[in-house]
Design a protein around this motif. Structure first.
Motif, PDB file in Angstrom:
ATOM      1  N   ASN A  88      14.081 135.205  21.218  1.00  0.00           N
ATOM      2  CA  ASN A  88      15.515 135.317  21.487  1.00  0.00           C
ATOM      3  C   ASN A  88      16.401 134.601  20.470  1.00  0.00           C
ATOM      4  O   ASN A  88      17.611 134.864  20.424  1.00  0.00           O
ATOM      5  N   GLY A  89      15.832 133.679  19.683  1.00  0.00           N
ATOM      6  CA  GLY A  89      16.682 132.963  18.749  1.00  0.00           C
ATOM      7  C   GLY A  89      15.928 131.943  17.934  1.00  0.00           C
ATOM      8  O   GLY A  89      14.717 131.766  18.077  1.00  0.00           O
ATOM      9  N   TRP A  90      16.678 131.250  17.071  1.00  0.00           N
ATOM     10  CA  TRP A  90      16.105 130.318  16.096  1.00  0.00           C
ATOM     11  C   TRP A  90      16.887 129.008  16.112  1.00  0.00           C
ATOM     12  O   TRP A  90      18.115 129.016  16.191  1.00  0.00           O
ATOM     13  N   TYR A  91      16.173 127.909  16.038  1.00  0.00           N
ATOM     14  CA  TYR A  91      16.763 126.567  16.061  1.00  0.00           C
ATOM     15  C   TYR A  91      16.648 125.925  14.677  1.00  0.00           C
ATOM     16  O   TYR A  91      15.669 126.156  13.959  1.00  0.00           O
ATOM     17  N   TYR A  92      17.636 125.097  14.343  1.00  0.00           N
ATOM     18  CA  TYR A  92      17.510 124.340  13.105  1.00  0.00           C
ATOM     19  C   TYR A  92      18.295 123.032  13.211  1.00  0.00           C
ATOM     20  O   TYR A  92      19.131 122.859  14.108  1.00  0.00           O
ATOM     21  N   VAL A  93      17.994 122.103  12.289  1.00  0.00           N
ATOM     22  CA  VAL A  93      18.660 120.810  12.222  1.00  0.00           C
ATOM     23  C   VAL A  93      19.745 120.888  11.155  1.00  0.00           C
ATOM     24  O   VAL A  93      19.469 121.222   9.998  1.00  0.00           O
ATOM     25  N   ASP A  94      20.974 120.593  11.534  1.00  0.00           N
ATOM     26  CA  ASP A  94      22.129 120.635  10.634  1.00  0.00           C
ATOM     27  C   ASP A  94      22.501 119.196  10.279  1.00  0.00           C
ATOM     28  O   ASP A  94      22.964 118.436  11.130  1.00  0.00           O
ATOM     29  N   ARG A  95      22.304 118.843   9.020  1.00  0.00           N
ATOM     30  CA  ARG A  95      22.515 117.463   8.568  1.00  0.00           C
ATOM     31  C   ARG A  95      23.515 117.421   7.429  1.00  0.00           C
ATOM     32  O   ARG A  95      23.465 118.245   6.501  1.00  0.00           O
ATOM     33  N   GLY A  96      24.429 116.457   7.482  1.00  0.00           N
ATOM     34  CA  GLY A  96      25.396 116.272   6.402  1.00  0.00           C
ATOM     35  C   GLY A  96      24.898 115.273   5.385  1.00  0.00           C
ATOM     36  O   GLY A  96      23.719 115.251   5.026  1.00  0.00           O
ATOM     37  N   LEU A 103      21.642 119.644  16.417  1.00  0.00           N
ATOM     38  CA  LEU A 103      20.807 120.810  16.672  1.00  0.00           C
ATOM     39  C   LEU A 103      21.708 122.037  16.771  1.00  0.00           C
ATOM     40  O   LEU A 103      22.717 122.028  17.477  1.00  0.00           O
ATOM     41  N   ARG A 104      21.316 123.076  16.068  1.00  0.00           N
ATOM     42  CA  ARG A 104      22.046 124.340  16.139  1.00  0.00           C
ATOM     43  C   ARG A 104      21.098 125.468  16.517  1.00  0.00           C
ATOM     44  O   ARG A 104      19.875 125.348  16.371  1.00  0.00           O
ATOM     45  N   ALA A 111      24.343 137.366  17.987  1.00  0.00           N
ATOM     46  CA  ALA A 111      24.470 137.127  16.543  1.00  0.00           C
ATOM     47  C   ALA A 111      25.468 136.008  16.266  1.00  0.00           C
ATOM     48  O   ALA A 111      26.361 136.133  15.422  1.00  0.00           O
ATOM     49  N   GLN A 112      25.304 134.891  16.981  1.00  0.00           N
ATOM     50  CA  GLN A 112      26.153 133.728  16.791  1.00  0.00           C
ATOM     51  C   GLN A 112      25.306 132.502  16.459  1.00  0.00           C
ATOM     52  O   GLN A 112      24.220 132.316  17.014  1.00  0.00           O
ATOM     53  N   ASP A 113      25.831 131.665  15.569  1.00  0.00           N
ATOM     54  CA  ASP A 113      25.222 130.402  15.155  1.00  0.00           C
ATOM     55  C   ASP A 113      26.053 129.295  15.790  1.00  0.00           C
ATOM     56  O   ASP A 113      27.189 129.049  15.374  1.00  0.00           O
ATOM     57  N   ILE A 114      25.506 128.618  16.809  1.00  0.00           N
ATOM     58  CA  ILE A 114      26.279 127.690  17.620  1.00  0.00           C
ATOM     59  C   ILE A 114      25.598 126.329  17.708  1.00  0.00           C
ATOM     60  O   ILE A 114      24.402 126.197  17.438  1.00  0.00           O
ATOM     61  N   TYR A 115      26.359 125.314  18.083  1.00  0.00           N
ATOM     62  CA  TYR A 115      25.760 124.031  18.432  1.00  0.00           C
ATOM     63  C   TYR A 115      24.944 124.210  19.707  1.00  0.00           C
ATOM     64  O   TYR A 115      25.360 124.923  20.635  1.00  0.00           O
ATOM     65  N   LEU A 116      23.781 123.561  19.756  1.00  0.00           N
ATOM     66  CA  LEU A 116      22.943 123.627  20.955  1.00  0.00           C
ATOM     67  C   LEU A 116      23.518 122.635  21.963  1.00  0.00           C
ATOM     68  O   LEU A 116      22.975 121.552  22.194  1.00  0.00           O
ATOM     69  N   SER A 117      24.622 123.027  22.574  1.00  0.00           N
ATOM     70  CA  SER A 117      25.394 122.119  23.412  1.00  0.00           C
ATOM     71  C   SER A 117      25.830 122.822  24.685  1.00  0.00           C
ATOM     72  O   SER A 117      26.179 124.003  24.674  1.00  0.00           O
ATOM     73  N   SER A 118      25.828 122.072  25.777  1.00  0.00           N
ATOM     74  CA  SER A 118      26.334 122.585  27.058  1.00  0.00           C
ATOM     75  C   SER A 118      27.828 122.329  27.197  1.00  0.00           C
ATOM     76  O   SER A 118      28.427 122.714  28.200  1.00  0.00           O
ATOM     77  N   ARG A 119      28.429 121.682  26.194  1.00  0.00           N
ATOM     78  CA  ARG A 119      29.847 121.319  26.257  1.00  0.00           C
ATOM     79  C   ARG A 119      30.553 121.800  24.987  1.00  0.00           C
ATOM     80  O   ARG A 119      30.714 121.033  24.020  1.00  0.00           O
ATOM     81  N   PRO A 120      30.997 123.032  24.973  1.00  0.00           N
ATOM     82  CA  PRO A 120      31.659 123.562  23.776  1.00  0.00           C
ATOM     83  C   PRO A 120      32.900 122.775  23.384  1.00  0.00           C
ATOM     84  O   PRO A 120      33.287 122.750  22.213  1.00  0.00           O
ATOM     85  N   GLU A 121      33.531 122.125  24.389  1.00  0.00           N
ATOM     86  CA  GLU A 121      34.774 121.398  24.104  1.00  0.00           C
ATOM     87  C   GLU A 121      34.547 120.006  23.531  1.00  0.00           C
ATOM     88  O   GLU A 121      35.491 119.338  23.082  1.00  0.00           O
ATOM     89  N   ALA A 122      33.312 119.517  23.544  1.00  0.00           N
ATOM     90  CA  ALA A 122      33.013 118.145  23.135  1.00  0.00           C
ATOM     91  C   ALA A 122      33.108 117.983  21.621  1.00  0.00           C
ATOM     92  O   ALA A 122      33.062 118.959  20.853  1.00  0.00           O
ATOM     93  N   ASP A 123      33.248 116.729  21.183  1.00  0.00           N
ATOM     94  CA  ASP A 123      33.137 116.420  19.766  1.00  0.00           C
ATOM     95  C   ASP A 123      31.643 116.409  19.436  1.00  0.00           C
ATOM     96  O   ASP A 123      30.916 115.491  19.818  1.00  0.00           O
ATOM     97  N   HIS A 124      31.190 117.436  18.732  1.00  0.00           N
ATOM     98  CA  HIS A 124      29.751 117.615  18.511  1.00  0.00           C
ATOM     99  C   HIS A 124      29.153 116.553  17.596  1.00  0.00           C
ATOM    100  O   HIS A 124      27.925 116.438  17.509  1.00  0.00           O
TER     101      HIS A 124
END
Length: 463
Positions: A88-96, A103-104, A111-124
């Motif tokens: 169903n999808g692919w996970y990766y680590v997004d590092r600055g 985690l994304r 077809a969306q690349d999103i933060y793996l978060s239950s809180r879209p409104e949070a400061d990720h």
């Protein structure tokens, strides 16, 4: 997300992992160093050897048809620190630029690349968000096993005095949604994990480097460790030879590559001349606890290796061949010569963007601007010259690369763009922005990829 080359990471790690097994580390059931030489093993399930007596593991069948069977759950490939993901999808680590990360998740249905978060409104980029990772010092790798998602931090022993617990190697387990992240493994200050991981339905199998005191000088040893996925309990299975790298898994076998120098010998076993570096491939049978040499090759040959089903696939630019060796006994299953379309300039270099996907071995021929692939069952070669983009950072051509796959589609990197991204520093939370190349992901049908049809379903990046 910045592109990362595992080859670069491997070179850096090799600087730390250059030495052999420490004197106090032995193969299971053997004295120190026993069972590591050529021919020391026997076929799995028959005879005995010095490695016999290791921890028993439940037998497993082919991973394509048996849930929970032994398989590599991270990538052994040179570019993109990647994992197989799920259907169903692919996970990766997004590092600055700092040592924290997020985690994304790329969802194939939307077809969306999103933060793996239950809180879209949070400061990720703060600890209030469940996609946030406080530290991936060393390297971070994320992978799936069944219904669980795992995050691995290799650790950075040289940074322990500065960063404390944030520099320790660790593994966390969580739900596929990212919820309920639980630490199951925390290594010591003198340990470091590698990023290649194999797993069955109960355990993870990972190579751990440990620095041990030997004659008042720290000496690294390399241990194959089994980690229970639920409890985190560990069992040392085997002391590995110099620079052993886990490159694949199949059925009950783990497959390793080592590099070592050997002095040539005459008929009486006496050494002469300068040492020669050789690459050796081994298998380790989990159930029987047996270590077995599979084959050797000169280090000077420009090769790459991948495990595909029950064979070791060796691409060899020096001999212009792709050879399939049976993991059961090292015998040749098939050998396919390169076609004339593969340029001489390409074979004078090392393989680039090589992989095994969908029953094919493929690699990038920069000089021809082509992705060459061979069907591993039939030996039929083909080339694609239409799936190419210009890297905006290097200002040079690159192939559209396969990153993950579902049953019908590939997830590919079809381009890169220079973007400005916001991150925070791990130590004080201060926000900063950086400009960096970011992959443009897309989904495409497998048949379109192999036929060179750029029919993309673009993935939308949601920041």
């Amino acid at each position: 997300m910045k592109l990362f080359s595992k080859t670069i990471g491997a070179v850096l790690a090799a600087a730390l992992l250059f030495a052999g097994c420490a004197a106090g580390c032995a193969a299971p059931g053997a004295s120190s160093g026993a069972g590591m030489g050529a021919g020391a093993g026997t076929d799995a399930g028959t005879g005995t050897n010095a490695g016999e007596g290791g921890l028993r593991s439940s037998a497993a069948g082919p991973w394509q048809s048996a849930a929970g069977a032994l398989r590599l759950v991270t990538s052994d490939e040179n570019f993109f620190a990647q994992s197989p993901g799920t259907e169903n999808g692919w996970y990766y680590v997004d590092r600055g630029a700092s040592y924290n990360a997020n985690l994304r998740y790329i969802d194939y249905a939307t077809a969306q690349d999103i933060y793996l978060s239950s809180r879209p409104e949070a400061d990720h980029h703060t600890a209030e968000d469940d996609s946030y990772i406080p530290s991936v010092l060393g390297m971070g790798e994320v992978f799936c096993v069944g219904d669980s998602l795992f995050l691995l931090r290799t650790g950075a022993p040289d940074s322990g005095d500065t960063f404390g617990a944030d520099a320790l190697p660790a593994i966390w387990r969580m739900e596929l949604s990212g919820a309920n992240r639980t630490e199951i493994y925390l290594g010591g200050a003198a340990e470091m994990l590698t990023t290649a991981v194999a797993a069955d339905e109960r355990s993870l199998y990972v190579v751990v480097q440990r620095m041990e005191e030997e004659n008042e000088a720290p000496e690294p040893s390399h241990i194959l460790v089994q980690i229970d996925q639920q409890t985190g309990n560990t069992q040392d299975l085997l002391c590995l030879p110099d620079n052993a790298a886990l490159v694949g898994a199949w059925d009950d076998l783990l497959v390793f590559r080592t590099i070592a120098d050997e002095a040539p010998t005459d008929g009486n076993g006496l050494t002469y001349g300068p040492p020669e570096f050789r690459v050796t491939y081994y298998t380790y049978a989990l159930a029987a606890g047996k270590w077995r040499e599979l084959c050797q090759r000169p280090m000077g040959e420009r090769c790459c290796e991948h495990v595909w089903n029950d064979v070791l696939v060796l691409g060899n630019n020096s001999t212009r061949t792709v050879t399939l060796l049976r993991l059961s006994d090292g015998s040749v299953s098939a050998e396919y010569p390169f076609p004339d379309a593969v340029t001489a300039e390409a074979t004078d270099a090392y393989f680039w963007f090589d992989s095994c996907r969908d029953g094919r071995f493929l690699f990038w021929d920069y000089f021809a601007g082509a992705i060459h692939s061979v069907d591993l069952a039939t030996g039929e070669w083909s080339a694609v010259t239409t799936l190419i983009y210009i890297d905006p950072d290097k200002q040079d051509s690159r192939p559209v690369q396969i990153c993950a796959e579902s049953a019908e589609e590939f997830l590919v990197c079809r381009d890169q763009v220079i973007v400005t991204r916001r991150y925070t520093y791990a130590d004080d939370g201060t926000a900063y922005e950086i400009e960096a190349p970011q992959p443009e992901y897309a989904l495409m049908r497998k048949a379109d990829y192999w036929n060179g049809v750029p029919n993309y379903r673009p993935v939308t990046f949601v920041d």
